[in-house]
Every structure is written in structure tokens, then in C-alpha cells.
Design an enzyme around this catalytic site. Structure first.
Site, PDB file in Angstrom:
ATOM      1  N   CYS A 274     -12.348  47.685   0.446  1.00 39.74           N
ATOM      2  CA  CYS A 274     -13.336  48.066  -0.470  1.00 39.74           C
ATOM      3  C   CYS A 274     -13.086  49.399  -1.193  1.00 39.74           C
ATOM      4  O   CYS A 274     -13.881  49.626  -2.228  1.00 39.74           O
ATOM      5  CB  CYS A 274     -14.713  48.217   0.275  1.00 39.74           C
ATOM      6  SG  CYS A 274     -14.701  49.291   1.733  1.00 39.74           S
TER       7      CYS A 274
ATOM      8  N   CYS B 197     -14.930  43.923   0.194  1.00 37.65           N
ATOM      9  CA  CYS B 197     -13.913  44.017   1.013  1.00 37.65           C
ATOM     10  C   CYS B 197     -12.798  42.915   0.867  1.00 37.65           C
ATOM     11  O   CYS B 197     -11.824  43.091   1.544  1.00 37.65           O
ATOM     12  CB  CYS B 197     -14.584  44.046   2.402  1.00 37.65           C
ATOM     13  SG  CYS B 197     -15.896  45.507   2.779  1.00 37.65           S
TER      14      CYS B 197
ATOM     15  N   LYS C 255     -19.427  43.545  13.209  1.00 32.62           N
ATOM     16  CA  LYS C 255     -19.996  44.585  12.255  1.00 32.62           C
ATOM     17  C   LYS C 255     -20.902  44.028  11.344  1.00 32.62           C
ATOM     18  O   LYS C 255     -20.941  42.709  10.813  1.00 32.62           O
ATOM     19  CB  LYS C 255     -18.715  44.936  11.185  1.00 32.62           C
ATOM     20  CG  LYS C 255     -19.116  45.867  10.130  1.00 32.62           C
ATOM     21  CD  LYS C 255     -17.753  46.177   9.355  1.00 32.62           C
ATOM     22  CE  LYS C 255     -17.982  47.145   8.279  1.00 32.62           C
ATOM     23  NZ  LYS C 255     -16.979  47.648   7.394  1.00 32.62           N
TER      24      LYS C 255
ATOM     25  N   ARG D  97     -20.045  55.449   2.161  1.00 37.09           N
ATOM     26  CA  ARG D  97     -19.648  54.684   0.724  1.00 37.09           C
ATOM     27  C   ARG D  97     -19.739  56.056  -0.405  1.00 37.09           C
ATOM     28  O   ARG D  97     -18.880  55.718  -1.237  1.00 37.09           O
ATOM     29  CB  ARG D  97     -20.614  53.650   0.510  1.00 37.09           C
ATOM     30  CG  ARG D  97     -20.411  52.401   1.286  1.00 37.09           C
ATOM     31  CD  ARG D  97     -21.474  51.264   1.085  1.00 37.09           C
ATOM     32  NE  ARG D  97     -21.197  50.577   2.132  1.00 37.09           N
ATOM     33  CZ  ARG D  97     -22.037  49.269   2.208  1.00 37.09           C
ATOM     34  NH1 ARG D  97     -23.049  49.016   1.360  1.00 37.09           N
ATOM     35  NH2 ARG D  97     -22.169  48.411   3.174  1.00 37.09           N
TER      36      ARG D  97
ATOM     37  N   ARG E 299     -23.047  43.099   1.179  1.00 37.81           N
ATOM     38  CA  ARG E 299     -22.175  42.666   1.983  1.00 37.81           C
ATOM     39  C   ARG E 299     -22.436  41.650   2.828  1.00 37.81           C
ATOM     40  O   ARG E 299     -21.921  41.344   3.928  1.00 37.81           O
ATOM     41  CB  ARG E 299     -21.326  43.907   2.669  1.00 37.81           C
ATOM     42  CG  ARG E 299     -20.700  44.905   1.820  1.00 37.81           C
ATOM     43  CD  ARG E 299     -19.514  45.420   2.535  1.00 37.81           C
ATOM     44  NE  ARG E 299     -19.436  46.806   2.080  1.00 37.81           N
ATOM     45  CZ  ARG E 299     -18.850  47.156   1.155  1.00 37.81           C
ATOM     46  NH1 ARG E 299     -18.368  46.282   0.134  1.00 37.81           N
ATOM     47  NH2 ARG E 299     -18.437  48.431   0.726  1.00 37.81           N
TER      48      ARG E 299
ATOM     49  N   LYS F 232     -20.165  47.895  15.645  1.00 37.92           N
ATOM     50  CA  LYS F 232     -20.580  48.847  14.488  1.00 37.92           C
ATOM     51  C   LYS F 232     -21.574  48.166  13.653  1.00 37.92           C
ATOM     52  O   LYS F 232     -21.757  47.096  13.377  1.00 37.92           O
ATOM     53  CB  LYS F 232     -19.426  49.014  13.634  1.00 37.92           C
ATOM     54  CG  LYS F 232     -19.666  49.738  12.305  1.00 37.92           C
ATOM     55  CD  LYS F 232     -18.231  49.587  11.533  1.00 37.92           C
ATOM     56  CE  LYS F 232     -18.704  50.434  10.093  1.00 37.92           C
ATOM     57  NZ  LYS F 232     -17.480  50.327   9.118  1.00 37.92           N
TER      58      LYS F 232
ATOM     59  N   SER G 140     -21.620  56.772   9.374  1.00 35.80           N
ATOM     60  CA  SER G 140     -21.973  57.818   8.848  1.00 35.80           C
ATOM     61  C   SER G 140     -23.709  58.045   8.701  1.00 35.80           C
ATOM     62  O   SER G 140     -23.970  59.035   8.973  1.00 35.80           O
ATOM     63  CB  SER G 140     -21.522  57.501   7.231  1.00 35.80           C
ATOM     64  OG  SER G 140     -22.214  56.205   6.947  1.00 35.80           O
TER      65      SER G 140
HETATM   66  N1  LIG Z   1     -15.229  48.471   5.133  1.00 36.54           N
HETATM   67  C1  LIG Z   1     -14.950  49.502   5.104  1.00 36.54           C
HETATM   68  C2  LIG Z   1     -15.789  50.415   6.047  1.00 36.54           C
HETATM   69  N2  LIG Z   1     -15.043  50.932   7.190  1.00 36.54           N
HETATM   70  C3  LIG Z   1     -16.149  51.730   7.932  1.00 36.54           C
HETATM   71  C4  LIG Z   1     -17.262  51.621   7.249  1.00 36.54           C
HETATM   72  C5  LIG Z   1     -18.665  52.511   7.315  1.00 36.54           C
HETATM   73  C6  LIG Z   1     -18.305  53.583   8.138  1.00 36.54           C
HETATM   74  C7  LIG Z   1     -19.516  54.453   8.203  1.00 36.54           C
HETATM   75  O1  LIG Z   1     -20.684  54.263   7.875  1.00 36.54           O
HETATM   76  O2  LIG Z   1     -19.341  55.419   9.061  1.00 36.54           O
HETATM   77  C8  LIG Z   1     -16.838  50.833   5.890  1.00 36.54           C
HETATM   78  C9  LIG Z   1     -18.026  50.831   4.935  1.00 36.54           C
HETATM   79  C10 LIG Z   1     -18.742  49.340   4.993  1.00 36.54           C
HETATM   80  O3  LIG Z   1     -18.319  48.371   5.484  1.00 36.54           O
HETATM   81  O4  LIG Z   1     -19.625  49.295   3.948  1.00 36.54           O
END
Ligand SMILES: NCc1[nH]cc(CCC(=O)O)c1CC(=O)O
Length: 584
Positions: free
Chosen positions: A381, A389, A454, A464, A476, A507, A533
Site C-alpha cells: 500500500c 495493499c 487484521k 496513513r 480496505r 491488529k 497509530s
Molecule cells: N498495510 C499496511 C499497514 N501496516 C500497518 C498499518 C497500520 C498501522 C497503524 O495504524 O499504526 C497499515 C495500514 C493499513 O492497513 O491501512
């Protein structure tokens, strides 16, 4: 509160006599379970005719129960017999007296105590030569009076005016009450009801003999004792009213006892001092459990603050080494690397380029700070121009084609020196495909830390920003999981385990601690929480406003993740937490 509130009292009196008793129980707030064990029937025997037609031969009629009164007058009425004027009544019991009055007669003799032997003694003291006595009785009356008359040498005639019948068809009902432990007390107003009850419960597993058993008088009580009842109560006066008083007394005491018996556990003993609390602490957060995420960018001298993630920077390679050395100093052992490439394209080719930003970063860390474990986030991504992704075909994310690029990325990261490959793309089969690719390329020793569970979460918003990885169209949700699902998380984890994952990631972390616990309980791989995040930024924002204590709240939430089963935690707070843990 009424004294018998909610108490269920068994009443065994016959149909005709039970009513006043039941009424009193209900006045007291109790519930009566009425089961007439005995029934009474007029005994209209031939031999009675002769007696009732010669009543003028008698001076006294002895009556010892209201049933006796009732059936005696019934018998007279049935045969149209009138009582001779001079006939006198000797009676025992308040109820008997009432009954007699209700037929319009007065008792001529009542003993001071309602006991058969007392009655006879007192009677003969007053009337040593009483004339002929007619003794009215039931078929189950005791022989105390006849024996006493005989002893006094007086002429008497017994007349059994009623028969007491055992009623047995309540058996099922009574046993079911006992079995469901509905009853709180039993009451008996005659020895025959006790024996009727005992017969009924004979052989039953729960026979009620442990229940408080209220008997109207000593004879009834004695019978109860003989049948094995263990908690017998007898009032001082042998009346229904007195039984009521005893019941009320018993249950209000019971209520008081329950209050004073109130016991509780003293959990606070183990919380009294800090050293005591440390002694019983179940979960420990350690610096070694923390994984630090870093964003690397092309260029030189770049240390770009991420606006939505205070304290987080994108750094260029010339700053990378000092950042990593700081981690080692703090005793943090691993880092997860996210690349922010200079160029993006349709298939994310910078993701697997030999000189892609992540590959360069990994090589540099492994060269200059080799003690760090380097984890490579494997996704497209950040590298695709559309921000998804995987690769997009006809507006859709093409699963199997994406696997080719993702696997290629993983292999190139391993080639660059990554210690662990962490695929986060949520394509089906990514673990199998990457495992196969790594093995083929000679990296069978490199473990896969799978983003197994996830969710399509709004908690990724700030990331992002940091990684420049927002999807340019759509979202997504066609590959990341629905936050409402639990069982699906188990299926996801299960397939990754089967495909050869070495670690499982859940996650986000904070809103998904339940999922973490479940994954931990079902699978025996090391479990990683990704404290994402959005979870970071919320705390930062609140702390900057002075609304929460940042240190306390961060350590608390990281500890909660460990408690939920996480062995490791990926967190942007890694450095802060390490400092705080060091101070402790
Ligand atoms: N695929 C990439 C990825 N790897 C980790 C995160 C998010 C990590 C975070 O928010 O701290 C993401 C973003 C997403 O899936 O949109």
C-alpha cells in the site's frame, strides 16, 4: 417486611380445618402449601343409634376436639335426636369450645390445662360422682381418657362419631415440592398427620425431615421425633395461634442471623503496600516485549514530524543509525520498518526493488546496529499509486496476482537481511505463498510474523499520514476484517497457523483485546499486539491537553495487552515506555 415474607409453609390439616390457618400464614406474608393429609368422615354406625336414643341415661358428654363436636351434632341431626336439658359438657381445647358454642351450647367443665390426664384429675376433683359419661371420639383418638375413666371406676361409653382417613393422592405433589426445595417449614396439628407425611416421604431422597417442623403439641412432636424429624418446634400453648407466633419468630430470627452471618473475602489484604502488590502482580510489562515502528524515507537530513502522530517522524537513512542506537541503549530489541518510497506505481515495484527504501534501511541497520532484530512490514500500500495493499484489476484487488508481488517483496526483504517478515496485506494465502517463496530462495530460517487478524479499522488513520498509504479509491473492507466478527478471526488465525506462520499479530489491539485473548487461548504461537497509530494519537492528544496522565495511561494500556495474552507489542510508545520502565 412481614414476618413470613416469601416463606413457603406446608399445611397438613384437613380440608375443613385448614382455612383459618392458611389465612393467618398469608396475613404474615407467607405462602401456604396446603395438602390435607387427613380427611374426616361421619361414622354413622348402627350401634350409635341405641346410644343417641338413650341420651337421658347420661350426665356428661366429653368432647376433646372440634371434629368431635361437629360430627356428634351431625349425627344427632341426622337421626332427629334432641339433647336432653340436663346433659352437661366437659370439653378440652379452645377450638372445641368454639365449636360447641356454635351449636348453641356452653361447656360446663373446662380444665385449666389442655391435657387429657389433667382434665380427668381436675374433673374428678370437682365431680367425684359424675354419673354416666359419654365419651365422643374419632377412630384415631388416643385411649388416655378411657383408661382414666376405667381407673376411676366410673361408667362411660365411647362413641366413635368420625373416622380419620389417610389421603394418599398428594404423594406426587409433596415429593415434587420437596425435590424442588420449595418448602421452608412443615406444620403438623396431629400425630396422624405426622405419620401420614412420614409414610408418604418414606424412601424419598429428600424427605423434608431437615426442615423446621412445627407441631401443635407434645404428642405430635413426639411422633415427629420418632419418625426422624430433626428440627421440631412445639409452642407453649397448643393452638394454631401459637404455632403462628412460633413461625413468625423463627423466620424473623433466621433473617437476623443471615445478616450477622454475612461474611466476605478481604481482597484488600494483598493490596496494602506497594511491595505486597508487586508480590502478587500477575502481568509484567518488559522493555524486551516492545517492538518499535520506524518510517524511513528517501532523501537526506530528513526528520519529518508526522502531524497526526506527535513524537513520530519519518527519517532519512542518515538519521536512521542514531535512532536505532537509541533503541539499543533503551534495551529495545526489535524494530519494524515501514518504507515511504519516493515513487509509486501500479504494482508497487519499489516494494521489492533491490534498492527500495526498506531494503536499503534493513541493510544499513543490520550492518551498523546488528544486535537489533529487524522486522520488515510486507505490504504494497505504501508503494502503489492507488494505495491498496494488492494490485488492482477491474476495480478489484486481485488476490492471487498480488501474492506474486508480495512474495517477491518478502524475498527481497530477506535478501536485504530482514530477520522477520511481517506481511500485513490480508490477501488470502499470503503466509503459504511467502513461506514457499522464502524457502525456495534459501530463507527457510526466516520466520513469518503474520498479521493474521487484521481488522478494517479507522484506528489506522494517522499511520496513513505517516506512510502516505491511504487508498485513493474505496476502502480496505474487501480484504481487511469486519470489526464485528470474532469467529472469522479464529478462521484467519487458524489458516495462517496451517500455512506455517511463526507469530500471530492481532491488529488493532485496544478495541480487540477479547480477540487477542481468544487467539492466545487457541493457538500456541507467540502472539503480537499491534498498538496502532490511532490508539497512539488519541492518548497523545489527550495528554497534550492535560486530560490524562500520559505515562500512567500508556503503561496501563500496554499492560492490558499483555494481560490479554500478547507476548510482544508493536507500539509507537516503545521508546517512552522503555524510559518509564527504566525509571521504575
Ligand atoms: N498495510 C499496511 C499497514 N501496516 C500497518 C498499518 C497500520 C498501522 C497503524 O495504524 O499504526 C497499515 C495500514 C493499513 O492497513 O491501512
Amino acid at each position: 417486611m412481614k414476618p413470613l415474607q416469601g416463606k413457603h409453609i406446608l399445611v397438613t390439616r384437613g380440608k375443613s380445618q385448614a382455612h383459618p390457618f392458611i389465612e393467618k400464614i398469608e396475613e404474615g406474608g407467607g405462602v401456604s402449601y396446603h395438602t390435607p393429609l387427613l380427611d374426616f368422615q361421619l361414622n354413622d354406625s348402627e350401634s350409635h343409634q341405641e346410644i343417641i336414643h338413650q341420651l337421658h341415661d347420661y350426665s356428661w358428654v366429653f368432647l376433646t376436639s372440634s371434629n368431635g363436636v361437629k360430627f356428634f351434632f351431625e349425627l344427632l341431626r341426622k337421626h332427629n335426636v334432641f339433647l336432653p336439658q340436663k346433659l352437661q359438657f366437659a370439653i378440652i381445647g379452645t377450638k372445641t369450645n368454639h365449636a360447641l358454642k356454635s351449636y348453641g351450647y356452653q361447656a360446663d367443665f373446662i380444665p385449666s390445662r389442655f391435657q387429657a390426664t389433667k382434665m380427668v384429675d381436675e374433673f374428678f376433683a370437682v365431680y367425684p360422682r359424675p354419673g354416666n359419661i359419654l365419651y365422643i371420639r374419632g377412630n384415631r383418638s388416643r385411649d388416655v381418657l378411657p383408661a382414666a375413666f376405667r381407673a376411676k371406676g366410673v361408667f362411660f361409653q365411647s362413641m366413635t362419631v368420625y373416622d380419620t382417613l389417610l389421603v394418599k393422592d398428594q404423594r406426587e405433589e409433596i415429593l415434587s415440592w420437596l425435590k424442588s426445595e420449595e418448602l421452608d417449614a412443615l406444620t403438623f396439628t396431629s400425630p396422624s398427620t405426622v405419620s401420614a407425611f412420614a409414610n408418604i416421604v418414606q424412601g424419598a431422597e429428600i424427605n423434608g425431615k431437615d426442615l423446621p417442623c412445627f407441631c401443635i403439641g407434645p404428642t405430635t412432636a413426639e411422633t415427629a421425633r420418632r419418625y426422624g424429624f430433626r428440627h421440631i418446634f412445639v409452642p407453649k400453648q397448643y393452638t394454631i395461634n401459637e404455632i403462628m407466633n412460633q413461625l413468625n419468630h423463627y423466620f424473623s430470627n433466621e433473617r437476623k442471623d443471615k445478616m450477622s452471618d454475612l461474611t466476605f473475602k478481604r481482597h484488600r489484604r494483598l493490596r496494602r503496600t506497594e511491595s505486597m502488590r508487586a508480590l502478587v502482580r500477575e502481568t509484567h510489562l518488559r522493555t524486551e516485549d516492545l517492538i518499535f515502528p520506524i518510517f524511513v524515507v528517501e532523501g537526506e537530513g530528513v526528520k519529518n514530524p508526522v502531524a497526526s502522530m506527535p513524537g513520530v517522524h519519518q527519517v532519512s537513512l542518515d538519521y536512521l543509525t542514531e535512532e536505532m542506537e537509541e533503541l539499543v541503549q533503551l534495551n529495545i530489541r526489535s524494530v519494524i520498518v515501514f518504507g515511504v518510497p519516493a515513487e509509486k506505481d501500479e504494482v508497487g515495484s519499489q516494494a521489492y526493488h533491490e534498492d527500495g527504501i526498506v531494503q536499503k534501511a534493513i541493510r544499513q541497520i543490520k550492518e551498523e546496529v546488528p544486535s537489533l532484530t529487524v522486522i520488515a512490514d510486507t505490504c504494497l500500500c505504501q508503494y502503489t499509486d492507488h494505495g491498496h495493499c494488492g494490485v488492482v484489476r477491474d476495480g478489484d484487488i486481485a488476490n492471487d496476482e498480488s501474492l506474486t508481488y508480495i512474495t517477491q517483496t518478502a524475498v527481497s526483504q530477506a535478501e536485504a537481511g530482514a530477520d522477520i517478515i511481517a506481511p500485513s496485506n490480508m490477501m488470502d494465502g499470503f503466509v503459504a505463498s511467502i513461506r514457499h517463496g522464502l524457502d525456495e530462495a534459501g530463507y527457510s530460517h526466516i520466520p513469518v510474523m503474520s498479521y493474521a487478524v487484521k481488522y478494517a479499522s479507522s484506528f489506522y488513520g494517522p499511520f496513513r499520514d505517516a506512510a502516505h498509504s491511504s487508498p485513493q479509491f474505496g476502502d480496505r473492507r474487501a480484504y481487511q476484517m469486519d470489526p464485528s466478527n470474532r469467529l472469522e478471526a479464529i478462521r484467519e488465525a487458524e489458516s495462517d497457523v496451517q500455512e506455517g506462520a511463526d507469530f500471530l499479530i492481532v491488529k488493532p489491539a485496544l478495541s480487540y483485546l477479547d480477540i487477542m485473548r481468544e487467539v492466545k487461548d487457541r493457538f500456541n504461537l507467540p502472539l503480537v499486539a499491534y498498538n496502532v497509530s490511532g490508539e497512539y494519537s488519541m492518548i497523545k492528544a489527550a495528554a497534550q491537553n492535560g486530560w490524562v496522565n500520559e505515562q500512567e495511561i500508556v503503561l496501563e494500556k500496554l499492560t492490558s495487552m499483555k494481560r490479554a495474552g500478547a507476548d510482544l507489542i508493536i507500539t509507537y510508545f516503545a521508546k517512552d515506555a522503555a524510559k518509564w520502565l527504566k525509571e521504575d
